[in-house]
Design a protein around this motif. Structure first.
Motif, PDB file in Angstrom:
ATOM      1  N   ILE A  28       0.814  -1.215   0.000  1.00 24.36           N
ATOM      2  CA  ILE A  28       0.000   0.000   0.000  1.00 24.36           C
ATOM      3  C   ILE A  28       0.847   1.265   0.000  1.00 24.36           C
ATOM      4  N   THR A  29       2.030   1.234   0.632  1.00 23.47           N
ATOM      5  CA  THR A  29       2.909   2.400   0.625  1.00 23.47           C
ATOM      6  C   THR A  29       3.364   2.722  -0.788  1.00 23.47           C
ATOM      7  N   ALA A  30       3.749   1.680  -1.538  1.00 22.41           N
ATOM      8  CA  ALA A  30       4.177   1.874  -2.929  1.00 22.41           C
ATOM      9  C   ALA A  30       3.025   2.388  -3.781  1.00 22.41           C
ATOM     10  N   VAL A  31       1.832   1.847  -3.551  1.00 18.67           N
ATOM     11  CA  VAL A  31       0.652   2.307  -4.290  1.00 18.67           C
ATOM     12  C   VAL A  31       0.425   3.789  -4.021  1.00 18.67           C
ATOM     13  N   TYR A  32       0.600   4.200  -2.768  1.00 22.95           N
ATOM     14  CA  TYR A  32       0.379   5.601  -2.402  1.00 22.95           C
ATOM     15  C   TYR A  32       1.374   6.526  -3.084  1.00 22.95           C
ATOM     16  N   TRP A  33       2.687   6.256  -2.925  1.00 19.97           N
ATOM     17  CA  TRP A  33       3.655   7.224  -3.452  1.00 19.97           C
ATOM     18  C   TRP A  33       3.751   7.189  -4.974  1.00 19.97           C
ATOM     19  N   ILE A  34       3.550   6.017  -5.572  1.00 15.92           N
ATOM     20  CA  ILE A  34       3.578   5.949  -7.040  1.00 15.92           C
ATOM     21  C   ILE A  34       2.426   6.752  -7.631  1.00 15.92           C
ATOM     22  N   SER A  35       1.239   6.624  -7.031  1.00 12.21           N
ATOM     23  CA  SER A  35       0.089   7.393  -7.523  1.00 12.21           C
ATOM     24  C   SER A  35       0.288   8.883  -7.273  1.00 12.21           C
ATOM     25  N   GLU A  36       0.949   9.248  -6.147  1.00  6.36           N
ATOM     26  CA  GLU A  36       1.247  10.647  -5.858  1.00  6.36           C
ATOM     27  C   GLU A  36       2.208  11.219  -6.890  1.00  6.36           C
ATOM     28  N   VAL A  37       3.249  10.470  -7.194  1.00  2.00           N
ATOM     29  CA  VAL A  37       4.234  10.928  -8.189  1.00  2.00           C
ATOM     30  C   VAL A  37       3.568  11.074  -9.543  1.00  2.00           C
ATOM     31  N   TRP A  38       2.787  10.074  -9.945  1.00  2.00           N
ATOM     32  CA  TRP A  38       2.115  10.130 -11.248  1.00  2.00           C
ATOM     33  C   TRP A  38       1.202  11.345 -11.341  1.00  2.00           C
ATOM     34  N   GLN A  39       0.494  11.639 -10.266  1.00  2.00           N
ATOM     35  CA  GLN A  39      -0.475  12.734 -10.300  1.00  2.00           C
ATOM     36  C   GLN A  39       0.196  14.102 -10.327  1.00  2.00           C
ATOM     37  N   HIS A  40       1.315  14.279  -9.633  1.00  2.00           N
ATOM     38  CA  HIS A  40       1.871  15.620  -9.442  1.00  2.00           C
ATOM     39  C   HIS A  40       3.228  15.863 -10.095  1.00  2.00           C
TER      40      HIS A  40
END
Length: 263
Positions: free
Chosen positions: A123-135
């Motif tokens: 879940i940590t990887a899912v969180y930061w990867i989606s954050e990076v992709w979005q911003h």
């Protein structure tokens, strides 16, 4: 966040500064809470991954975009990378749930019956990867602005000396954006424990809770849902003080090493 209620028994009938003074009672209560270690570990882990990756990738993207010669292609790439920034957090989390759904999701089918949204290890990887992709696209704008101010004669002189694209990035582009990188890193260190409440709260479920309960979500549950206002305010003040220490430390180190600081 440094509210007087952190040191008092909050009583609505006595106003914001009323109530019995209890000193550091609520701070001690939080430090001795059985969940303290888990909450701090989750907060630091998710924050640092997001901070580091969210800092590195915009720089890389800006450097790559700056090397594109065609204005049309450059504009297209910038538009595509900027767009996710304007998607609502609710929509982003909904997309994650759909795409990572075990067996039926576009990405979830590659992981068999394992639910990434319910995995405490993923879940940590899912969180930061989606954050990076979005911003990543939006955060690269300031670096592109710094690169736009580089004197073109520097590129011409470097090319005459036989510099390739990698050499141009290393010896011209990177030195040009280093002061900007230092300032942004210092500012980001001031929010090292601030995990975005809305997104992590929406991503929480009964399976991933041990890995997603952070200071922001715990404070919300204790303060708003359970009505323990003084306790939640004390936790918020502790969070702010830790971030302040990180900010001062990062600023002092940057000032000593590179003579770049925000104060």
């Amino acid at each position: 966040m440094g509210h007087p209620a952190s040191f008092r028994e909050f009583d609505p009938t006595k106003g914001l500064t009323g109530g019995k003074f209890v000193g550091f009672k609520y701070f001690n209560e939080f430090f001795h809470n059985p969940l303290f270690g888990e909450i701090m570990t989750n907060t630091i882990r998710i924050s640092l991954w997001t901070l580091v990756m969210g800092f590195i990738f915009p720089i890389i993207l800006a450097l790559l975009i700056n090397q594109i010669g065609s204005k049309k292609i450059k504009g297209f790439v910038q538009t595509v990378t900027y767009m996710p920034h304007f998607i609502s957090v609710v929509v982003i989390v909904s997309m994650l749930n759909i795409f990572l759904s075990p067996g039926s999701g576009i990405l979830g089918r590659f992981f068999g019956d394992e639910s990434l949204m319910g995995s405490t290890s993923a879940i940590t990887a899912v969180y930061w990867i989606s954050e990076v992709w979005q911003h990543v696209g939006w955060n690269s704008i300031i670096y592109l602005a710094a690169l736009a101010g580089v004197d073109t004669s520097l590129y011409e002189a470097a090319k005459i000396d036989g510099a390739g694209r990698l050499q141009l990035i290393r010896y011209v582009d990177l030195p040009a954006i280093m002061p900007t990188c230092a300032i942004l890193l210092i500012m980001n260190m001031g929010s090292v424990l601030n995990v975005g409440f809305d997104k992590i709260y929406l991503m929480q479920n009964s399976l991933n809770m041990p890995a997603t309960e952070v200071i922001a979500t715990y404070t919300y549950k204790i303060g708003i849902i359970n009505g323990q206002y003084s306790y939640s305010t004390a936790i918020g003040l502790f969070n702010t003080l830790v971030n302040f220490v990180f900010l001062i430390t990062a600023n002092a180190i940057a000032k000593r090493v590179s003579d770049t600081s925000i104060f």
